[in-house]
Scaffold this motif. Structure first.
Motif, mmCIF file in Angstrom:
data_model
loop_
_atom_site.group_PDB
_atom_site.id
_atom_site.type_symbol
_atom_site.label_atom_id
_atom_site.label_comp_id
_atom_site.label_asym_id
_atom_site.label_seq_id
_atom_site.Cartn_x
_atom_site.Cartn_y
_atom_site.Cartn_z
ATOM 1 N N SER A 1 40.231 24.197 49.151
ATOM 2 C CA SER A 1 40.502 24.522 47.844
ATOM 3 C C SER A 1 39.571 25.742 47.476
ATOM 4 N N GLY A 2 38.589 25.706 48.092
ATOM 5 C CA GLY A 2 37.346 26.660 47.863
ATOM 6 C C GLY A 2 37.923 28.295 48.281
ATOM 7 N N ALA A 3 38.622 28.111 49.436
ATOM 8 C CA ALA A 3 39.092 29.332 49.863
ATOM 9 C C ALA A 3 40.262 29.947 48.508
ATOM 10 N N TYR A 4 41.151 29.067 47.969
ATOM 11 C CA TYR A 4 41.765 29.467 46.869
ATOM 12 C C TYR A 4 41.137 30.002 45.755
ATOM 13 N N LEU A 5 40.009 29.204 45.558
ATOM 14 C CA LEU A 5 39.314 29.664 44.326
ATOM 15 C C LEU A 5 38.662 30.901 44.561
ATOM 16 N N LEU A 6 37.930 31.117 45.736
ATOM 17 C CA LEU A 6 37.431 32.562 46.113
ATOM 18 C C LEU A 6 38.523 33.642 46.204
ATOM 19 N N SER A 7 39.611 33.465 46.607
ATOM 20 C CA SER A 7 40.727 34.451 46.611
ATOM 21 C C SER A 7 41.129 34.898 45.212
ATOM 22 N N PHE A 8 41.305 33.914 44.076
ATOM 23 C CA PHE A 8 41.705 33.776 43.031
ATOM 24 C C PHE A 8 40.667 35.102 42.260
ATOM 25 N N GLN A 9 39.603 35.203 42.693
ATOM 26 C CA GLN A 9 38.423 36.198 41.873
ATOM 27 C C GLN A 9 39.099 37.417 41.859
ATOM 28 N N VAL A 10 39.970 38.007 42.677
ATOM 29 C CA VAL A 10 40.663 39.393 42.478
ATOM 30 C C VAL A 10 41.402 39.438 41.045
ATOM 31 N N TYR A 11 41.819 38.332 40.622
ATOM 32 C CA TYR A 11 42.504 38.109 39.369
ATOM 33 C C TYR A 11 41.577 37.868 38.208
ATOM 34 N N LEU A 12 40.382 37.457 38.507
ATOM 35 C CA LEU A 12 39.270 36.921 37.387
ATOM 36 C C LEU A 12 38.043 37.699 37.345
ATOM 37 N N THR A 13 37.051 37.228 38.144
ATOM 38 C CA THR A 13 35.778 37.823 37.997
ATOM 39 C C THR A 13 35.703 39.553 38.591
ATOM 40 N N LEU A 14 36.310 39.964 39.545
ATOM 41 C CA LEU A 14 36.463 41.076 40.126
ATOM 42 C C LEU A 14 36.838 42.105 38.866
ATOM 43 N N PRO A 15 37.929 41.787 38.322
ATOM 44 C CA PRO A 15 38.853 42.799 37.224
ATOM 45 C C PRO A 15 37.523 42.640 35.900
ATOM 46 N N LEU A 16 36.926 41.552 35.750
ATOM 47 C CA LEU A 16 35.924 41.719 34.928
ATOM 48 C C LEU A 16 34.974 42.737 35.364
ATOM 49 N N ALA A 17 34.372 42.705 36.335
ATOM 50 C CA ALA A 17 33.169 43.592 36.898
ATOM 51 C C ALA A 17 33.831 44.925 36.874
ATOM 52 N N MET A 18 35.220 45.032 37.195
ATOM 53 C CA MET A 18 35.526 46.618 36.961
ATOM 54 C C MET A 18 35.505 47.007 35.493
ATOM 55 N N GLY A 19 35.877 46.095 34.480
ATOM 56 C CA GLY A 19 35.642 46.559 33.213
ATOM 57 C C GLY A 19 34.350 46.583 32.832
ATOM 58 N N ARG A 20 33.208 46.105 33.366
ATOM 59 C CA ARG A 20 32.165 46.304 32.993
ATOM 60 C C ARG A 20 31.423 47.444 33.284
ATOM 61 N N VAL A 21 31.997 48.155 34.495
ATOM 62 C CA VAL A 21 31.327 49.454 35.140
ATOM 63 C C VAL A 21 32.219 50.657 34.662
ATOM 64 N N LEU A 22 33.616 50.419 34.449
ATOM 65 C CA LEU A 22 34.552 51.417 34.396
ATOM 66 C C LEU A 22 35.020 51.630 33.022
ATOM 67 N N GLY A 23 34.637 50.629 32.102
ATOM 68 C CA GLY A 23 35.490 50.520 30.896
ATOM 69 C C GLY A 23 36.946 50.742 30.735
ATOM 70 N N ALA A 24 37.187 51.964 29.871
ATOM 71 C CA ALA A 24 38.850 52.061 29.675
ATOM 72 C C ALA A 24 39.395 52.369 31.110
ATOM 73 N N GLN A 25 38.806 52.781 32.158
ATOM 74 C CA GLN A 25 39.512 53.025 33.304
ATOM 75 C C GLN A 25 39.587 51.715 34.312
ATOM 76 N N ARG A 26 39.412 50.649 33.766
ATOM 77 C CA ARG A 26 39.607 49.533 34.243
ATOM 78 C C ARG A 26 40.722 49.090 35.272
ATOM 79 N N ASP A 27 41.944 49.343 34.562
ATOM 80 C CA ASP A 27 43.164 49.179 35.466
ATOM 81 C C ASP A 27 43.396 49.959 36.537
ATOM 82 N N LEU A 28 42.915 51.327 36.600
ATOM 83 C CA LEU A 28 42.944 52.160 37.730
ATOM 84 C C LEU A 28 42.148 51.610 38.703
ATOM 85 N N GLY A 29 41.140 50.753 38.607
ATOM 86 C CA GLY A 29 40.046 50.220 39.594
ATOM 87 C C GLY A 29 40.599 49.052 40.007
#
Length: 411
Positions: free
Chosen positions: A210-238
């Motif tokens: 289940s750890g593998a599924y939690l880690l892979s799910f981060q492409v939907y959760l924390t990685l987009p949040l990190a994109m928003g933190r550094v790219l601002g309005a351009q988050r969706d492109l990232g």
């Protein structure tokens, strides 16, 4: 139908399921908020119950696949998803939307265990290679689905929903013609639930994975949040670049990774290596956890690409870890089940991983907010590293136990 043709049909099935799903779902939140003017909590409810329904009911779907035969549940699941998508396109009330979302999720709980158990039987001694192709087919659908939806972005959402529903109607007809009837296993196996729920080694394996599924799910959760933190309005492109990179890596490299891993590793070792790589994915974010000065407003150029680099590296390593795990996943499930009640075992596996993702995501989101308040931007990434490496260690220890290790040996 020969096993070879059945494998081709089930791979086409996986591609089409992912294509139809991602043709519609990435655009559902926009439809709910901007066209139906619903509150954010309603959007979260509608999106959340779909995932909870699919993962939470997977054990039921697996049981039914063994009880009624995989062909029955695959056909029923695809037909139900077609109905759910059509209702999502036309529903405008909260109750109707929740019903449509639950139906869409339960459809996946019906067809996913059935498809995997049928493929496991048809693949026989080529199971590792075939499930590598299975992952590639899904990623191809994941890549092309949003593009197909984007191509219809000028059309009314009702039309897009009907097209996506039509994909599942055609898939239902195709499988109705092509899928063979398989003798239901639970009519012969009287102790089905007791066998599966009493398989303690399989429970340990499922919880570790289940750890593998939690880690892979981060492409939907924390990685987009990190994109928003550094790219601002351009988050969706990232985020779009990140998903495209992951899918392209799997499509182009899965075959080579599978061949190399099958040649050099046992199945438990390959899965442990995959978990280790997935934990490693978050190391760049520990080293570079916060916003890059003057990049939050960057819209193009080298500065923007540099800001995205840690997230893109993380996504690439998560994809690599998944490539190591996916081909061996069903192989170990079949081995640990002793070849009996495979769909029910997979259903339990999927349900436990779904619970792990749900609980883990809530805790990860809470930790993300708290780390921001505490000025410890590196903390969520460090916890994710520990989870990945801890699950890798658990997998290694499980394989080293005499009883569990013997059960995980590929037959």
């Amino acid at each position: 139908m020969s096993n070879e043709n059945l494998v081709r049909l089930l791979l086409l099935n996986q591609f089409t399921i992912k294509l139809g799903f991602n043709m519609l779902m990435p655009y559902l939140a926009f439809h709910l908020t901007h066209q139906l003017d619903l509150a954010a909590w309603v959007v979260g409810l509608v999106m959340g119950v779909r995932n909870a329904s699919q993962r939470g009911m997977a054990l039921v779907g697996g049981y039914l696949a063994d009880r009624l035969g995989g062909r029955v549940t695959v056909l029923a699941g695809c037909a139900l998803r077609a109905a759910g998508f059509a209702l999502l396109g036309f529903a405008d009330g909260v109750c109707a939307l929740v019903v449509a979302s639950v139906a869409t999720g339960f459809a996946g709980a019906l067809f996913d265990p059935g498809v995997r158990s049928l493929l496991a039987v048809a693949a026989a001694d080529r199971r590792v290679r075939v499930f590598g192709w299975f992952n590639m087919a899904g990623q191809a659908g994941l890549l092309l689905g949003p593009l197909a939806g984007l191509a219809m972005s000028g059309l009314d959402f009702h039309v897009v929903a009907l097209v996506a529903a039509g994909v599942f109607v055609l898939l239902t007809v195709l499988q109705g013609v092509g899928l063979p009837a398989v003798s239901p296993e639970l009519r012969r196996e009287r102790r089905g639930w007791r066998i599966v729920l009493g398989n303690r080694s399989f429970w340990y394996f499922s919880l570790a994975m289940s750890g593998a599924y939690l880690l892979s799910f981060q492409v939907y959760l924390t990685l987009p949040l990190a994109m928003g933190r550094v790219l601002g309005a351009q988050r969706d492109l990232g985020v779009g670049e990140m998903f495209a990179l992951s899918a392209l890596l799997v499509i182009t490299l899965q075959g080579r990774v599978t061949a190399w891993a099958a040649r050099t590793m046992t199945a438990p070792r390959a899965m442990s290596a995959g978990l280790t790589v997935m934990g490693l994915a978050f190391v760049p974010l520990v080293a570079w956890p916060g916003p890059v000065p003057h990049v939050a407003v960057a819209d193009e150029g080298l500065a923007g690409q540099a800001a995205m680099a840690p997230m893109l590296v993380a996504a690439a390593l998560l994809a690599l870890g998944t490539m190591l795990i996916c081909p061996f996943e069903m192989e170990v499930i079949v081995a640990m089940s002793g070849g009996r009640l495979v769909a029910t075992h997979y259903g339990l596996y999927a349900t436990l991983s779904g619970i792990g993702v749900t609980v883990g995501s809530v805790l990860t989101g809470t930790l993300w907010d708290a780390a921001g308040r505490w000025g410890l931007a590196w903390l969520p990434w460090a916890i994710l590293i520990v989870i990945g490496w801890g699950c890798a260690l658990a997998m290694t220890l499980l394989a080293s136990r005499p009883v569990a290790g013997a059960a995980m040996v590929v037959r």
